[in-house]
Design a protein around this motif. Structure first.
Motif, PDB file in Angstrom:
ATOM      1  N   PHE A 128       0.873  -1.160   0.000  1.00  0.00           N
ATOM      2  CA  PHE A 128       0.000   0.000   0.000  1.00  0.00           C
ATOM      3  C   PHE A 128       0.913   1.213   0.000  1.00  0.00           C
ATOM      4  O   PHE A 128       1.705   1.383   0.929  1.00  0.00           O
ATOM      5  CB  PHE A 128      -0.865   0.041   1.265  1.00  0.00           C
ATOM      6  N   PRO A 133      -7.338   3.458   4.703  1.00  0.00           N
ATOM      7  CA  PRO A 133      -6.605   3.519   3.425  1.00  0.00           C
ATOM      8  C   PRO A 133      -5.764   2.279   3.134  1.00  0.00           C
ATOM      9  O   PRO A 133      -5.691   1.854   1.992  1.00  0.00           O
ATOM     10  CB  PRO A 133      -5.693   4.737   3.591  1.00  0.00           C
ATOM     11  N   PHE A 134      -5.152   1.738   4.193  1.00  0.00           N
ATOM     12  CA  PHE A 134      -4.270   0.600   3.942  1.00  0.00           C
ATOM     13  C   PHE A 134      -4.921  -0.722   4.365  1.00  0.00           C
ATOM     14  O   PHE A 134      -4.252  -1.726   4.570  1.00  0.00           O
ATOM     15  CB  PHE A 134      -2.919   0.804   4.643  1.00  0.00           C
ATOM     16  N   GLU A 135      -6.265  -0.673   4.511  1.00  0.00           N
ATOM     17  CA  GLU A 135      -7.055  -1.893   4.673  1.00  0.00           C
ATOM     18  C   GLU A 135      -6.595  -2.791   5.806  1.00  0.00           C
ATOM     19  O   GLU A 135      -6.321  -3.971   5.610  1.00  0.00           O
ATOM     20  CB  GLU A 135      -7.077  -2.683   3.350  1.00  0.00           C
TER      21      GLU A 135
END
Lengths: 389, 389
Positions: free
Chosen positions: B175, B253-255
């Protein structure tokens, strides 16, 4: 056609703890289990896969069985029974077969992003496993269990992962914090004297640029550490890790700029490690690098000769060598001057070196004078010889 | 021995812009040059290295020369004259030789962390080059210049990079946001009808789960887009990119969690792409996946039959197929049910699927009923056949 550009902006928060313990995998010690249980209680089945440094496995023959017993008791997390044992040291970063072995395990054992990869070993092994975890499925959580002084007080508590490629150190890598770090003093007790001592160089470094009081503590406790006193060593590790972590937090964690004050004493050390094919250990090379940049700081008028001699004395009291023939500036293309140029390239154009302005404070400079560097190396060579004559 | 554990916590801010332009490398267009000049004016010499999709290079034979002319004029950034041209499409993610070529260029041309790697091509090429840039020197800045509708409105503006490994999609990846994205409408004009259409599926998806008004805009402009109206397409891309970016910013955002609402309609699409060896394009598969999950949403009582038929009508108006024989649920081990299981594994244990609760709103569910799925697939099969009878 005009369309307004879109602006993206977001923050990502990173949190992790560094725990200090003894006998991490004793079934009476619930620290590790509590950590795993405390993470978000997703319904997902969490697995944990271990990678162990061969040297550590040999020095602690019960380790694998202890881990298995531990997860038999604390079974909320499912242990992958195949524990991967691979060599420690720079070889695991140089040869991609070891990196591949971790990827294969991720694939074979179905390690997903809710699961963990735990690495037990020295800094090189932790770097490689952290990198493999980071890129697998865009980031599997990794747990660092550093087993050397150097990795417990410095690299193991940081955010850098990587492997060597094209013969270049950390050519491939990521910035990514671990899920947690567990420093277990049991692993220190079986270290060789060289490995016990080596990591203390990073404590000298961080004390010199950031914390005069800690430097004085190191002076007062140098003999105790040299005599393998575990309490003194534990405090040194705790304090050094703390200073490193505070620096990462307060600065530029993922190093978007050029400044790297934690690299004090490191530019020549990196080159020396390579030139000696890692016969000189990282900490040993850093001790020599610190000595060199300290004398250079004195010769360039930044610190007094008294202060620089205190540094030299501490380095010697801990049992480190002061210098190495390959650190001398000779006529022509000295390896050491090549190392300076390579460090400049590594930083991306502009050289940035930290020098001392006192014990506990540094400043950044953007060039080094070849003549002063030559003199500094000669002075150290002379002092090193005095010791033996 | 007890030593207090150390807590590490820090924030990293990520910022980047998505620019919209035409003729990015025309020497009259200073957008790209201004962007490069606007970054922190380090004294470092910045280089820029380009990787170009072979299909794009063929459709735009002057592209390489235009880039060279551009950097002859705007020469603050040093162009690496060797422009790497490689195939586009899933092959660049499947075969590691292409990833290796980028690493070799980083090494050969001395691309450092102050320099840039710019990728011009479709989503697959951007994913691969982004990943190579991310892991080289722990992160070289990468610039995305997406050339397809799909990459301009969706993957190109996101934060995911990766390659396939062990035959698994994005098994390796990171990511990491790009330094910037440049969407150039010139590249859209030479797309085949299939590629022109394909990416619109992501706009239908994001409208359905987030923005009813945009869905209505898509309905009103479906014919214009099907007839290759560039203004309509530009607005669709801008709006779709905006919704994707807002989602990334507002969410995770970075799951780190399991929820992936932007994957609406994607679980069956991923499987279909693989089963057809990527003969069915991603957007085409997503359109079918949307149709399937929309009818399923209706059959499970979440949306009205009127609403689900509006979705089907829009998909058809844009020229997409509604379904595929491999999406039918048959007796025994249907590939589609395998795909559902693989998606669950990919998420790490707990299945999370977004379904519609209306046009413009979704909800997450953690299981799907095989019988309803079978009915939904049959209904689509029937509707698809009606079209041709």
């Amino acid at each position: 056609m005009y369309m307004e550009h879109l602006q993206q902006s977001f923050n990502v928060q990173y949190n992790f703890n560094v725990f200090f313990t003894a006998a991490l995998f004793s079934v009476e010690n619930d620290l590790f289990s509590n950590f795993l249980a405390g993470l978000n209680p997703a319904k997902a089945v969490k697995k944990i896969f271990f990678v162990v440094d061969e040297g550590v496995a040999n020095a602690h023959p019960d380790l694998s069985q202890n881990i298995k017993n531990y997860f038999s008791k604390y079974n909320q997390t499912q242990l992958v029974q195949d524990i991967l044992v691979i060599p420690g040291g720079e070889i695991v970063k140089n040869e991609t077969q070891y990196f591949d072995k971790v990827l294969e395990a991720v694939n074979t054992f179905g390690i997903d992003r809710h699961s963990f990869i735990a690495a037990i070993g020295g800094g090189a092994l932790l770097d490689m496993v952290g990198y493999a975890a980071n890129v697998s499925h865009r980031g599997i959580k990794h747990i660092r269990i550093p087993t050397t002084v150097l990795s417990q007080n410095d690299s193991g508590v940081g955010v850098k992962n990587g492997i060597n490629y094209f013969n270049k150190k950390n050519f491939l890598g990521t910035f990514s914090p671990p899920a947690a770090v567990f420093n277990d003093e049991q692993f220190l007790k079986t270290l060789s004297d060289r490995d016990w001592r080596s990591g203390i160089a990073e404590a000298i470094k961080v004390a010199l640029i950031k914390d005069r009081e800690f430097f004085e503590w190191l002076e007062a406790n140098a003999d105790a550490m040299a005599n393998r006193n575990i309490e003194a060593m534990n405090y040194q590790i705790w304090k050094c890790a703390k200073l490193h972590m505070e620096h990462i937090r307060s600065g530029d964690p993922f190093e978007s700029g050029s400044a790297r004050p934690l690299d004090f004493g490191h530019w020549s050390a990196h080159k020396l490690e390579y030139l000696t094919n890692f016969e000189v250990r990282h900490g040993e090379a850093v001790a020599m690098g610190i000595a060199l940049d300290t004398i250079y700081s004195q010769l360039s008028g930044r610190i007094s000769s008294d202060d620089s001699q205190r540094v030299i004395k501490l380095i010697q009291a801990l049992g480190f060598e002061l210098t190495h023939p390959l650190l001398q500036v000779t006529a022509g293309n000295s390896p050491i001057l090549q190392g300076l140029e390579e460090f400049r390239e590594h930083l991306g154009g502009e050289l940035t070196i930290t020098l001392l302005t006192g014990i506990g404070s540094g400043e950044e400079v953007h060039e080094m004078d070849t003549e002063l560097l030559k003199q500094a190396a000669e002075i150290l060579n002379h002092q090193a010889n005095l010791q033996f004559n």
